[in-house]
Design an enzyme around this catalytic site. Structure first.
Site, short mmCIF file in Angstrom:
data_model
loop_
_atom_site.label_atom_id
_atom_site.label_comp_id
_atom_site.label_asym_id
_atom_site.label_seq_id
_atom_site.Cartn_x
_atom_site.Cartn_y
_atom_site.Cartn_z
N HIS A 261 54.49 35.78 41.53
CA HIS A 261 54.11 37.06 42.14
C HIS A 261 54.12 38.18 41.08
O HIS A 261 53.12 38.87 40.88
CB HIS A 261 55.08 37.39 43.28
CG HIS A 261 54.76 38.67 44.00
ND1 HIS A 261 54.05 38.69 45.18
CD2 HIS A 261 55.01 39.96 43.69
CE1 HIS A 261 53.90 39.96 45.55
NE2 HIS A 261 54.48 40.75 44.67
N GLU A 262 55.25 38.32 40.40
CA GLU A 262 55.34 39.37 39.39
C GLU A 262 54.38 39.10 38.24
O GLU A 262 53.83 40.03 37.65
CB GLU A 262 56.78 39.51 38.89
CG GLU A 262 57.81 39.90 39.96
CD GLU A 262 57.42 41.11 40.79
OE1 GLU A 262 56.77 42.03 40.24
OE2 GLU A 262 57.75 41.14 42.00
N HIS A 265 51.10 40.66 39.06
CA HIS A 265 51.12 42.11 38.78
C HIS A 265 51.01 42.36 37.27
O HIS A 265 50.27 43.24 36.82
CB HIS A 265 52.45 42.73 39.25
CG HIS A 265 52.54 42.97 40.73
ND1 HIS A 265 51.63 43.75 41.42
CD2 HIS A 265 53.46 42.58 41.66
CE1 HIS A 265 51.99 43.81 42.70
NE2 HIS A 265 53.09 43.11 42.87
N GLU A 291 48.79 44.65 44.74
CA GLU A 291 49.44 43.57 45.47
C GLU A 291 48.50 42.37 45.62
O GLU A 291 48.95 41.23 45.69
CB GLU A 291 49.90 44.10 46.84
CG GLU A 291 50.87 43.21 47.60
CD GLU A 291 52.23 43.01 46.92
OE1 GLU A 291 52.53 43.69 45.92
OE2 GLU A 291 52.98 42.14 47.39
ZN ZN Z 1 54.24 42.87 44.69
#
Ligand code: ZN
Length: 496
Positions: A261-262, A265, A291
Site C-alpha cells: 500500500h505505502e 503511494h 489512494e
Molecule cells: Zn493510503
C-alpha cells in the site's frame, strides 16, 4: 524581479520549510525518544507558523492575482497558480483568532478522544467533538459553497467533488454490493484462512517487506523503510520519499500489504519530476487519486492470483512455515471476506461500506441535520444496515478513527474514491497491457510501473482528478468498474 520568478521563489521558501517539517514529523514517528516530544512540538509549531506566514503573505497574494490574469504560463505553472491560489484564499478566509482557537480545540480533541477510546466512553469525547463540529461549520461558511456546507470541507481533499455527486456514486455501489455480500455469506465457499495462522518473526517480515518494495520498483536511492506505529509515506523532498510500516507477529501478511500500500503511494511520489515539487504540485491530483495508486498496488496487484503465483516461493523463503502452502491457497487466504467492525481491517468487498457510513454521519453533522449526542446510536444502526454487525462498545464503533478528533471532516470519502479510481485505472491498464497477468506472474513489475508513470505519476497535481481519469480512461469516475471487479473476483474465490 519578474512576478513568476518571485512566485517561484516564495514557493521555494515554503517548500524548504515544509521539507524540514516533514522530516521532523517523520522522525517523531520513527526514531525520536519519547522525552523529546515537547521540544519537537515547539519546533514543528514554529515551522508551521513560518510556513503559514509565507503562504498567506500579501506578496504571494499579489503574485497569484497577477499570474491568474496571464495566458503565457506553462501547463505546470498554470496548475500551480490554480492550486496555490485556491489554498491561499481558503487560508485567508478564516480569521486568525478563530483559526488559533481551532488548533487548540484540535489538540484538546485528540487528547480527549484518545482517553475516551481507551475507556470506551463516548461521553468523555462528546463536548470536544461538539466544538470541533461547530468550528467546521463556521469554516464552511467562510469558505463558501453552492449546495451544502459539507461540500466546502470536501474541497481540499477532492477538488470539485460534491455531496450530491457522492450520493450518486454510492447508490449503485450499495445496490449491487449489499446483496452481493449477503450472497457471499449465504452461498459462498469461504477460503481456508487457517493456512496463515502461526507466529512469524517480525524481523523476517520486515526483510520480506524490504525485498517486496524493491521488487515492485521502489527506489531506495531516493527512499527509506522504517518502522512506525501507523504506516505512512512522506514526501520529504524530491529525491527523498520515505515509507514506514508495522508488523504483527501473528499475521504474516498485514505488514506485507502495508508495504505494498505505502509502496503504491511512494511510487507516485518518486515518479514526479523535480519541477512538480518546486511548483507545489507534488501532492498529486487529489487524496482519492493518491489512494488509488496505493490501492492499485495493494489490491489489484498484491491480492491477485498472478501475484501469488509469483510470490509463493518468496514468502516461503522469508517465512519457512508457509513454504508448503501452494499459491492458490495463499491467494484465497488473503482474500477472505468478513464484515468487520473496524475500517482498517476491512476486505475489498466491505471496505466501502465503512466509508458510506462515515460520509452519511459526518455530512449530516456538518449540515446540521444530526446532533453529536446521537452519533453512537446512529453509528450502530448504520453498521447493522450496511454490514449486519454491531460493536459491543464505542471504542470499536464511533470512536475508532482519529480523523474527527482532529476536526478533519470530509477526508473519509477519498478512501472510497481511491478504490473506485483504482478499479477504473486498472481496467484501462489491462486494456493497454493484455499481458499484464503474465508479467506479474513472472515478477516483472517494470511494465506496470512504467505505465503508471506515463499515465498518472508524471503529472502530479497538474490535472484535476476528474480530468486525469478522463484522460486515462476516456470517461469520468464510474463505479461500474469497481463493481465488476469485485463481483467477478469474489464470485470466483467464493465459487458462486
Ligand atoms: Zn493510503
Amino acid at each position: 524581479m519578474e512576478t513568476l520568478d518571485t512566485y517561484k521563489a516564495i514557493l521555494g521558501e515554503i517548500g524548504k520549510l515544509r521539507s524540514a517539517k516533514s522530516l521532523l514529523a517523520w522522525d517523531q514517528q520513527t526514531h525520536m525518544p519519547g522525552a523529546g516530544s515537547a521540544a519537537r512540538a515547539d519546533a514543528l509549531g514554529k515551522l508551521s507558523r513560518l510556513g503559514f506566514e509565507l503562504a498567506t503573505s500579501d506578496e504571494l497574494g499579489q503574485c497569484i492575482e497577477e499570474l491568474e490574469a496571464r495566458d503565457d504560463l506553462s501547463d505546470e505553472e498554470a496548475a500551480s497558480v490554480r492550486d496555490v491560489g485556491r489554498q491561499y484564499r481558503r487560508q485567508k478566509a478564516i480569521p486568525p483568532d478563530l483559526f488559533e482557537a481551532f488548533t487548540i480545540a484540535q489538540s484538546k480533541g485528540q487528547a480527549a478522544w484518545a482517553e475516551a477510546r481507551a475507556k470506551a466512553d463516548f461521553a468523555h469525547f462528546r463536548p470536544n467533538l461538539e466544538k470541533l463540529v461547530d468550528f467546521a461549520r463556521q469554516f464552511a461558511e467562510y469558505y463558501g459553497y453552492e449546495d451544502t456546507p459539507y461540500d466546502a470541507l470536501l474541497e481540499p481533499f477532492e477538488p470539485g467533488m460534491t455531496s450530491r455527486r457522492l450520493r450518486k456514486i454510492i447508490e449503485p455501489l450499495k445496490a449491487e454490493l449489499v446483496p452481493f455480500l449477503e450472497r457471499i455469506a449465504a452461498e459462498g465457499t469461504p477460503p481456508d484462512a487457517d493456512v496463515l495462522v502461526g507466529s512469524f518473526p517480525v524481523n523476517m517480515q520486515r526483510e520480506m517487506s524490504r525485498r517486496t518494495l524493491e521488487i515492485i520498483g521502489y527506489d531506495y536511492g531516493s527512499g527509506a523503510l522504517d518502522d512506525a506505529p501507523h504506516p505512512f509515506t512522506t514526501e520529504i523532498a524530491h529525491g527523498d520519499v520515505r515509507i514506514t510500516n508495522r508488523y504483527e507477529e501473528d499475521d504474516p501478511v498485514s505488514g506485507l500489504f502495508g508495504a505494498l500500500h505505502e509502496g503504491g503511494h511512494a511510487l507516485y511520489g518518486q515518479g514526479m519530476g523535480e519541477n512538480l515539487y518546486k511548483l507545489s504540485l507534488s501532492d498529486g491530483a487529489s487524496f482519492g487519486i493518491h489512494e488509488s495508486q496505493s490501492r492499485l498496488i495493494e489490491n489489484q496487484i498484491g491480492r491477485s492470483r498472478p501475484f501469488w503465483r509469483f510470490f509463493q516461493p518468496i514468502i516461503g523463503e522469508f517465512l519457512p512455515q508457509l513454504a508448503g502452502v501452494d499459491a492458490e491457497a495463499l491467494y484465497r487466504a488473503v482474500n477472505v471476506v468478513s464484515p468487520s467492525l473496524i475500517r482498517v481491517e476491512a476486505d475489498e468487498v466491505t471496505y466501502n461500506f465503512h466509508i458510506m457510513l462515515r460520509f452519511e454521519l459526518e455530512s449530516a453533522l456538518i449540515n446540521g441535520e444530526t446532533a453529536v449526542a446521537d452519533l453512537p446510536a446512529l453509528w450502530n444502526d448504520a453498521m447493522q444496515r450496511y454490514l449486519g454487525v454491531s460493536p459491543n462498545d464505542d471504542a470499536d464503533g464511533v470512536l475508532q478513527d482519529v480523523h474527527w478528533s482532529m476536526g478533519a471532516f470530509g477526508y473519509f470519502p477519498s478512501y472510497m474514491l481511491g478504490n473506485l479510481y483504482a478499479a477504473q485505472v486498472a481496467t484501462a491498464l489491462r486494456a493497454d497491457r493484455p499481458n499484464l497477468d503474465a508479467e506479474i506472474e513472472a515478477g516483472d513489475f517494470e511494465p506496470l510501473v512504467s505505465w503508471l508513470r506515463e499515465k498518472v505519476h508524471q503529472f502530479g497535481g497538474v490535472h484535476r482528478a476528474e480530468d486525469l481519469i478522463r484522460r486515462i480512461t476516456g470517461e469520468g469516475l464510474n463505479a461500474k468498474h469497481f463493481i465488476d471487479y469485485v463481483v467477478g473476483k469474489f464470485s470466483d474465490i467464493y465459487r458462486l
